[in-house]
Structures are given as structure tokens and as C-alpha cells.
Design a protein around this motif. Sequence first.
Motif, PDB file in Angstrom:
ATOM      1  N   THR A 147       0.836  -1.197   0.000  1.00  0.00           N
ATOM      2  CA  THR A 147       0.000   0.000   0.000  1.00  0.00           C
ATOM      3  C   THR A 147       0.876   1.254   0.000  1.00  0.00           C
ATOM      4  O   THR A 147       2.045   1.213   0.362  1.00  0.00           O
ATOM      5  N   GLY A 148       0.281   2.362  -0.439  1.00  0.00           N
ATOM      6  CA  GLY A 148       1.081   3.578  -0.581  1.00  0.00           C
ATOM      7  C   GLY A 148       2.249   3.331  -1.505  1.00  0.00           C
ATOM      8  O   GLY A 148       3.361   3.807  -1.289  1.00  0.00           O
TER       9      GLY A 148
ATOM     10  N   ALA B 107      -6.554   0.480  -7.321  1.00  0.00           N
ATOM     11  CA  ALA B 107      -6.804   1.833  -6.835  1.00  0.00           C
ATOM     12  C   ALA B 107      -6.894   1.852  -5.321  1.00  0.00           C
ATOM     13  O   ALA B 107      -7.420   0.924  -4.700  1.00  0.00           O
ATOM     14  N   ARG B 108      -6.394   2.908  -4.735  1.00  0.00           N
ATOM     15  CA  ARG B 108      -6.452   3.088  -3.294  1.00  0.00           C
ATOM     16  C   ARG B 108      -7.884   2.979  -2.768  1.00  0.00           C
ATOM     17  O   ARG B 108      -8.117   2.486  -1.658  1.00  0.00           O
ATOM     18  N   GLU B 109      -8.851   3.424  -3.585  1.00  0.00           N
ATOM     19  CA  GLU B 109     -10.252   3.426  -3.166  1.00  0.00           C
ATOM     20  C   GLU B 109     -10.778   2.037  -2.824  1.00  0.00           C
ATOM     21  O   GLU B 109     -11.736   1.905  -2.062  1.00  0.00           O
ATOM     22  N   GLU B 110     -10.165   0.997  -3.373  1.00  0.00           N
ATOM     23  CA  GLU B 110     -10.602  -0.370  -3.058  1.00  0.00           C
ATOM     24  C   GLU B 110     -10.343  -0.731  -1.598  1.00  0.00           C
ATOM     25  O   GLU B 110     -10.913  -1.703  -1.084  1.00  0.00           O
ATOM     26  N   LEU B 111      -9.505   0.054  -0.935  1.00  0.00           N
ATOM     27  CA  LEU B 111      -9.096  -0.280   0.432  1.00  0.00           C
ATOM     28  C   LEU B 111      -9.422   0.823   1.443  1.00  0.00           C
ATOM     29  O   LEU B 111      -8.980   0.752   2.585  1.00  0.00           O
ATOM     30  N   THR B 112     -10.212   1.824   1.037  1.00  0.00           N
ATOM     31  CA  THR B 112     -10.409   2.965   1.929  1.00  0.00           C
ATOM     32  C   THR B 112     -11.765   2.998   2.616  1.00  0.00           C
ATOM     33  O   THR B 112     -11.957   3.775   3.544  1.00  0.00           O
TER      34      THR B 112
ATOM     35  N   GLY C  23      -1.806   2.467   7.208  1.00  0.00           N
ATOM     36  CA  GLY C  23      -2.557   2.367   8.444  1.00  0.00           C
ATOM     37  C   GLY C  23      -4.043   2.598   8.254  1.00  0.00           C
ATOM     38  O   GLY C  23      -4.568   2.543   7.135  1.00  0.00           O
ATOM     39  N   SER C  24      -4.760   2.847   9.343  1.00  0.00           N
ATOM     40  CA  SER C  24      -6.180   3.190   9.361  1.00  0.00           C
ATOM     41  C   SER C  24      -7.027   2.193   8.572  1.00  0.00           C
ATOM     42  O   SER C  24      -6.787   0.991   8.636  1.00  0.00           O
ATOM     43  N   THR C  25      -8.026   2.685   7.828  1.00  0.00           N
ATOM     44  CA  THR C  25      -8.949   1.784   7.122  1.00  0.00           C
ATOM     45  C   THR C  25      -8.238   0.971   6.041  1.00  0.00           C
ATOM     46  O   THR C  25      -8.671  -0.130   5.714  1.00  0.00           O
ATOM     47  N   THR C  26      -7.149   1.517   5.487  1.00  0.00           N
ATOM     48  CA  THR C  26      -6.411   0.764   4.473  1.00  0.00           C
ATOM     49  C   THR C  26      -5.861  -0.523   5.062  1.00  0.00           C
ATOM     50  O   THR C  26      -6.047  -1.610   4.499  1.00  0.00           O
ATOM     51  N   LEU C  27      -5.199  -0.426   6.202  1.00  0.00           N
ATOM     52  CA  LEU C  27      -4.661  -1.622   6.844  1.00  0.00           C
ATOM     53  C   LEU C  27      -5.786  -2.561   7.268  1.00  0.00           C
ATOM     54  O   LEU C  27      -5.659  -3.785   7.134  1.00  0.00           O
TER      55      LEU C  27
ATOM     56  N   ALA D 261       0.620   6.929   7.126  1.00  0.00           N
ATOM     57  CA  ALA D 261       0.281   8.063   6.270  1.00  0.00           C
ATOM     58  C   ALA D 261      -1.211   8.337   6.236  1.00  0.00           C
ATOM     59  O   ALA D 261      -1.645   9.473   6.043  1.00  0.00           O
ATOM     60  N   GLY D 262      -2.039   7.286   6.461  1.00  0.00           N
ATOM     61  CA  GLY D 262      -3.486   7.449   6.444  1.00  0.00           C
ATOM     62  C   GLY D 262      -4.092   7.608   7.819  1.00  0.00           C
ATOM     63  O   GLY D 262      -5.301   7.838   7.945  1.00  0.00           O
TER      64      GLY D 262
END
Length: 329
Positions: A158-159, A202-207, A226-230, A249-250
Motif C-alpha cells: 500500500t502507498g 486503486a487506493r479506493e478499493e481499500l479505503t 494504516g487506518s482503514t487501508t490496513l 500516512a493514512g
Amino acid sequence: MPDTFKAILVSRDEDKKQSVTVTELTEADLMEGDVTVAVEATTVNYKDGLAITGKAPVVRRWPLVPGIDFAGTVLSSNHADWRKGDRVILNGWGVGETHYGAYAERARVKGDWLVPLPGGITAHDAMAVGTAGYTAMLSAMALERHGIVPQRGPVIVTGAAGGVGSVAVAILSKLGYHVIASTGRASEEAYLRDLGAAEIIAREELTGAAKPLAKERWAGGVDAVGSTTLANVLSMTAYGGAVAACGLAGGMDLPSSVAPFILRGVSLLGIDSVMAPKEVRIEAWQRIGRDLDLAKLKALSTTIGFDGIIAAATDIVEGKIRGRVVVDM
């Protein structure tokens, strides 16, 4: 007059308002330590951006020279391991947070904080790797120790267009992994594929809000967000998989559940680069010399001079930096 050298100094007034200035220091201004180093190259990490902009409480001593990484040559030493002329690297140990750091032409530190610059790697190369790349290698090593080898299946990063992510993609792909790169910048697809990414998502798939368990998509991963991505990455990790968490970063929160851990046996591997033992650091840097295609460093790094540090610090916090920024002093 003592010899002076350029430095960036972060200060705070009585109202706790932060300011950043370029100034001149002498060796007498440096903090305690038994090795003095001529800083030849440094870098701008996300943490450095937070320190200079004051967006997060990275700096914990005032005033302070920021900068958490440097590579250079020993000028003088009272430490048994180091002699004048030795080539060294420093990452972490509170340098740039509580101890004067890399954004000066000289640094005085404890010799125990230094590791040797591996043969075949220049100071510039080492800072193209920097703490971000060293952290990426620590993450890859943690996955290996947990048995997440290429044969287990894909791994996500991620990132992926950031500093940690870019080097993680390059390292993992060279080690033979099928790398899925997650990024919020669609324009970086060609860049990530050149680094070795096999897939881009896309990042949106994990947010969004994470399900307790979602479809299994990867055997492991390296998360710098981190956060919702993790939380989403964990929910999509296959049975017995593992995710190395090394960034925020998130956000620092983790809105997840215990489901991935107790129903799929997923492991969350914490990665600390700041206080890692010296033997682990030396292993990581030796692995970097062996398992990172140094030719790819040119693709994932941009070079600036000392005068560009402050602007780059703002850009990295605003998400405008791709890959790594090297500062040639």
C-alpha cells in the motif's frame, strides 16, 4: 573564528509557534556523541516532512536540526568501532527528533548508532534507499521469517508510489513475489510496473469501512498507510498470511476486528526502524546491497540540493512526492 557550516534549525516560541530557518553552526553547537561525521547525503522522508512543517509532533527538543537519515565520512572518533575516513550510515535512533540530525553539513552522534556503508553503495545510493527503503527491507525480512515466500501467493504493497512503497515493490519483485501495488495516483501505473509491480489497484478499493472478513486476495503485504487501508488489507489476507505494518500516512487508528486473526490465523507484524538492534540493521543493509536493483534507484529517486529541503518537506506531506528524494549536501 571556528569553521561554520550550514544547517536547518527548527525552533518554537513561547506560544509554541514553530519556525524554520537556515543558519550557520559550528562543531561546538553540536550535541553529545563520540563520532563526528561529514554529512555527504541525506533524504526527505515523510517523517522529516512532518518535523519541518509541524504537522505532527515529531520534534521533541527545541531548537533542533531535523533529518533522520544521513550517509557520510567519519571526521573524528572516540569510539572503538570507527576511525577517521570510515564510510557510515545512520537511520533513526531519535536523530532528527530529540538529537541534532542530518540537515547540517556535520553531525555528532553515538558510534553505536552507525552502521558501515556496504561496499558498492555510494552515499547517494544509500540515501536513495534511506529509512524508507531500510524499513521496506525490514518488512520483507519479517514476511520471510513468517514463511510468506513467493510460492504462498501475491503480496500487496500500500502507498506504493511513496518512499517505503516504491522500494518495497522493487525489493519484493526482485525476490520473486507477485506484487500488487495499491496507489491513489493512477498516473503512476507505468512507474510502478517499471519497479516490478505485476498488478495495480486503486487506493479506493481499500479505503471504505472494512468488513470483518472479505474475499482472500493476497498471502501477505507491506502497509505504510494504516487506518482503514490496513483494516481492509487484513480482512482480505489469506489463511495463515501476514501483513507488515510500517507506516501511518493514512492515520494511526486501526478500525478492524479480531476476525482475521482468530478465524484465518492472520498475523500483524509490527516494523520498527528507529530502535532496531544494530545486528538487524547490518543485515538489512547487506540485504539491500544484494536484493535491491540499484539501477531502479534512479527511477524511484529525485535529487535536490540543501536549499531544496524545506520545499520538499512541504511537498511530501501534501502527497506531491513520488518515490525517494535524495539531498546531495
